[in-house]
Design an enzyme around this catalytic site. Structure first.
Site: not given
Length: 457
Positions: A152, A419, A422
């Site tokens: 990702s 998160d 990312h």
């Protein structure tokens, strides 16, 4: 004598008078004017420098070469400099259809914007990271295919590049799904996407391959397979067969190797990490496996390129984006898990042991693959996009609790998902593509120079 009678002169009739005047006007006057003009000296010729441009001369091939490529730089060694000068090329609205919802920090209500105003300044002489230039990047990859392969974070970097390019040139999503609230990792249509840039005949793709080699991912939700399975000797057929049609491939992986996994080679179990059956297997760790996965992925690119018929072979650039550290501070669901609004100060955070091991393995495998490609005459340049130190300083650039829309709209909360892996878009990952542009620029300059040298004068 009588007086004499006076004599009268005769007068021409009116018709004759008109004919005489017409003859004078249409014949005599032009003849006189022509005689006058012919008696004048000829005018000097006009200077050719102002009226006639000299014809261009054909230059020899050596003179048609492009400017020399930028220097090879160590982009891992540098400092962050705050700058308000460079305008943002896109935002969460202008590129919202491309950005995964969980990384669209602006659309999800993140209130601060200081994390958007930092630039990376390498310390090497002559080394710079200018603001991203969409026109220059697309000029360099005109008619070429750029592909991101990995997890990702590969998708995160790919979406950043597409947004940067789309800020100046129209793009078309020609494969996969658009934006929205899909989770990216679980949405199959977002795992394999491709954008076309018709103005330059270029394409940008992303291929989901979290292990770079063939593997089976653990099941989500606690049911089914509770660990990953990696087949280290097998290429990932979701991207490897497309190597001949890819000109620039960017590999990016790492975090999936931290999960429980069993490793296979030629059908036999060769190790495991957080072994699902500790009574029968011994922990082997994942550092060596990660190294082997990077080695085999690069080897697959070089081998497939070398096997391509020389008449169909196109120069390739293989880039490894080095490991990007996470920044969880305390519990993953604490509201302060990654709530920094500024990068770490110089000396405040040094690369951790795992950062050094992962990025070090990648750098060594890049060097080995570069030598292998040269020995095979595969026409593949192999480079490392060293972002580990840069990314390690940017704890301010993660979505954190803003992976979900407006997490504090109802007031402060004791627990909230975060998160801290990312990156917000726009955000620090845009700098990775600024560095990628410099790497591509140096590669393309070498390719174009070779083409000029081999073409007839």
């Amino acid at each position: 004598m009588g007086a004499s009678t006076p004599r009268h002169h005769s007068t021409p009739p009116p018709l004759l008078t008109k004919r005489i005047l017409a003859f004078a006007f249409y014949v005599l006057v032009p003849l006189a004017l022509l005689h006058y003009l012919l008696s004048l000296p000829p005018p000097p010729p006009p200077p050719t420098s102002t009226l006639t441009a000299p014809k261009p001369q054909q230059q020899p091939a050596a003179a048609r070469k492009r400017a020399p490529p930028p220097p090879r730089c160590d982009y891992s060694d540098g400092e962050l400099v705050r700058s308000e000068a460079a305008p943002l090329l896109y935002n969460g609205t202008s590129c919202g259809g491309t950005i995964k919802a969980g990384q669209n920090c602006e659309a999800h209500g993140r209130p601060d914007t200081g994390y958007l105003r930092w630039q990376w300044r390498p310390r090497g002489a002559g080394c710079t990271v200018p603001p991203f230039d969409p026109a220059e990047f697309l000029r360099l990859v005109r008619g070429r295919h750029v592909a991101f392969v990995g997890d990702s974070l590969a998708r995160n970097q790919c979406e950043s590049l597409v947004c940067l390019l789309s800020s100046a040139f129209p793009s078309q999503l020609v494969r996969g799904a658009g934006g929205g609230d899909g989770d990216g990792d679980g949405d199959e249509l977002r795992k394999f996407r491709r954008w076309a840039f018709p103005s330059h005949g270029a394409t940008v793709s992303v291929f989901w391959s979290p292990f770079l080699v063939n593997g089976t991912e653990k099941a989500k939700g606690g049911t089914g397979l509770n660990h990953n399975r990696l087949f280290l000797d097998q290429p990932d057929q979701r991207w490897a067969p497309e190597v001949p049609g890819i000109d620039v491939v960017v590999l990016s992986a790492g975090h999936w190797f931290l999960h429980p996994a069993v490793y296979y080679d030629r059908g036999a179990v060769v190790g495991c990490h957080q072994c699902p059956d500790p009574n029968n297997r011994t922990e082997t760790g994942f550092f060596g496996v990660f190294r082997l996965a990077v080695r085999n992925a690069l080897g697959e690119i070089v081998l497939r390129a070398a096997r391509t018929e020389p008449s169909n072979r196109r120069p390739k650039l293989a880039v490894v984006t080095t490991f990007s550290p996470a920044h969880f501070e305390g519990d993953w669901d604490s509201p302060r898990a990654c709530a920094r609004t500024e990068p770490y100060a110089p000396g405040e955070r040094e690369p951790e042991y795992m950062d050094r091991e992962m990025s070090g393995a990648e750098a060594e495998e890049v060097a080995a693959a570069r030598a292998d490609a040269a020995a095979r005459g595969a026409g593949v340049d192999v480079e490392a996009l060293e972002v580990t130190r840069l990314a390690g300083l940017r704890a301010d650039g993660h979505p954190g609790p803003y992976m979900h829309p407006f997490p504090f709209a109802g007031g402060e909360r004791d627990r909230v998902p975060n998160d801290c892996v990312h990156w917000c878009l726009p955000g620090p990952v845009d700098t990775w593509n600024e560095i990628l542009l410099q790497v591509v620029k140096r590669w393309a300059a070498g390719v174009d120079a070779d083409d000029d040298a081999s073409s007839p004068p």
